[in-house]
Motif scaffolding. Structure first.
Motif: not given
Length: 344
Positions: A134-142, A157-172
């Motif tokens: 949200r601070g303006g950089g890429a989304w860095v996530r495992p 590994g780790v992914d660096r994702i250049a994105c404008d919006a984020v969706v995170v899915e999960g059962w909880l």
């Protein structure tokens, strides 16, 4: 498409929005068209509106095992790309603790699992990754590979994702703790979630306390979108059906000699060891018995905090969307949203 949800998402003309998204074109990862129509297209409209308003929207999707959350997320990415929207997607699974930390966190649990129940995730890392993005950089996530460690999974590994919006899915995603004391938990679960073993009942207060640590991460999401089975016996069936399909696809490909190593990995859900039926049964059971749906999933249908539930889609045994509603929307909200329509 639910009219209130449609208007709230700024869609005045559903047919035109469908054409703009290219939803009639072939999708790389198909889901039932009813889920695209009733759920994915309104969600995309919300995300696009958030980006065009200058924000960086983050949305959570809640759904049980086997419902098709990962497939839906991939479809959202495909459709978003057709709109010129860079969408980053992930599963809460990607934020599992590293192997040894996970074993320590789940030591002695009644299901004998090394992942799934609350407490097995590095929830602070999820919060930090979203804050930095949200601070303006890429989304860095495992990135979590379920095939490692004999099907128990580990970080890969780790992914660096250049994105404008984020969706995170999960059962909880979005589930809230109830502040259960041991006796209260047993009484409530026996009444609302019969069928739990004594050891599973005894662990409910522990899972409830673990869920408290997730609330800061939930508040980082603007909205919650829920996929709900019409019957809670369906998730187990779906998960075992998915496993069987993957096995058949891999076996058929190997017989034809047409799968290279990468394709084999894809067919095996990451490429490695299969889970034995007993282990798969334990994973499914742990999701339904650590946070019994009657206690933790049902409140999402009306819940407003820490993240508002924007839409709930009910899926039948074939994972068709039989209804999708906007539980928190009243007429005034829907009318106000329609004034800033995305599609005219």
């Amino acid at each position: 498409m639910d009219p209130d949800l449609q208007r709230h998402c700024g869609i005045e003309d559903p047919l035109q929005w469908r054409l703009v998204c290219g939803a009639g074109s072939p999708l790389e990862t198909p889901i039932h068209p009813s889920l695209v129509e009733g759920f994915a297209l309104p969600l995309l409209a919300r995300l696009l509106h958030g980006v065009e308003s200058g924000g960086r929207p983050a949305v959570a999707i809640n759904g049980p095992v086997g419902v098709g959350k990962s497939s839906l997320a991939r479809v959202l990415q495909v459709l978003a790309a057709r709109l010129g929207l860079r969408l980053g997607v992930a599963s809460i699974d990607d934020f599992y603790l590293p192997w040894q930390a996970r074993l320590d966190a789940l030591a002695g649990n009644p299901f004998g699992v090394s992942r799934v129940p609350p407490g097995s995730h590095d929830i602070g890392l999820l919060e930090e990754s979203l804050r930095r993005w949200r601070g303006g950089g890429a989304w860095v996530r495992p990135r979590f590979d379920k095939s490692l460690r004999g099907g128990q999974g580990d970080r890969a590994g780790v992914d660096r994702i250049a994105c404008d919006a984020v969706v995170v899915e999960g059962w909880l995603m979005g589930c809230r703790p109830l502040g259960l004391e041991a006796d209260t938990a047993v009484v409530q679960a026996e009444r609302l979630a019969p069928g739990l073993a004594p050891a599973e009942l005894a662990w409910l207060p522990h899972w409830d306390r673990q869920l408290e640590g997730y609330q800061g991460a939930w508040s980082a999401f603007g909205e919650l979108w829920v996929l709900r089975p019409t019957d809670w016996s369906l998730p187990r069936r779906w998960r075992f059906q998915a496993e069987a399909r993957q096995r058949r696809a891999l076996t058929a490909g190997q017989r034809r000699g047409r799968l290279d190593a990468g394709a084999q990995q894809s067919a095996m859900g990451g490429g490695g060891a299969w889970l034995e039926p007993r282990a798969l049964e334990a994973l499914v059971r742990s999701s339904l018995a650590s946070l019994p749906p009657a206690l933790y999933q049902d409140p999402l249908l009306e819940q407003s905090l820490p993240v508002p539930t924007r839409a709930v889609a009910w899926l039948d045994s074939r994972r068709r969307c039989v209804a999708c509603r906007a539980p928190l929307l009243g007429r005034d909200q829907a009318s106000e949203a329609s004034s800033s329509s995305l599609i005219g």
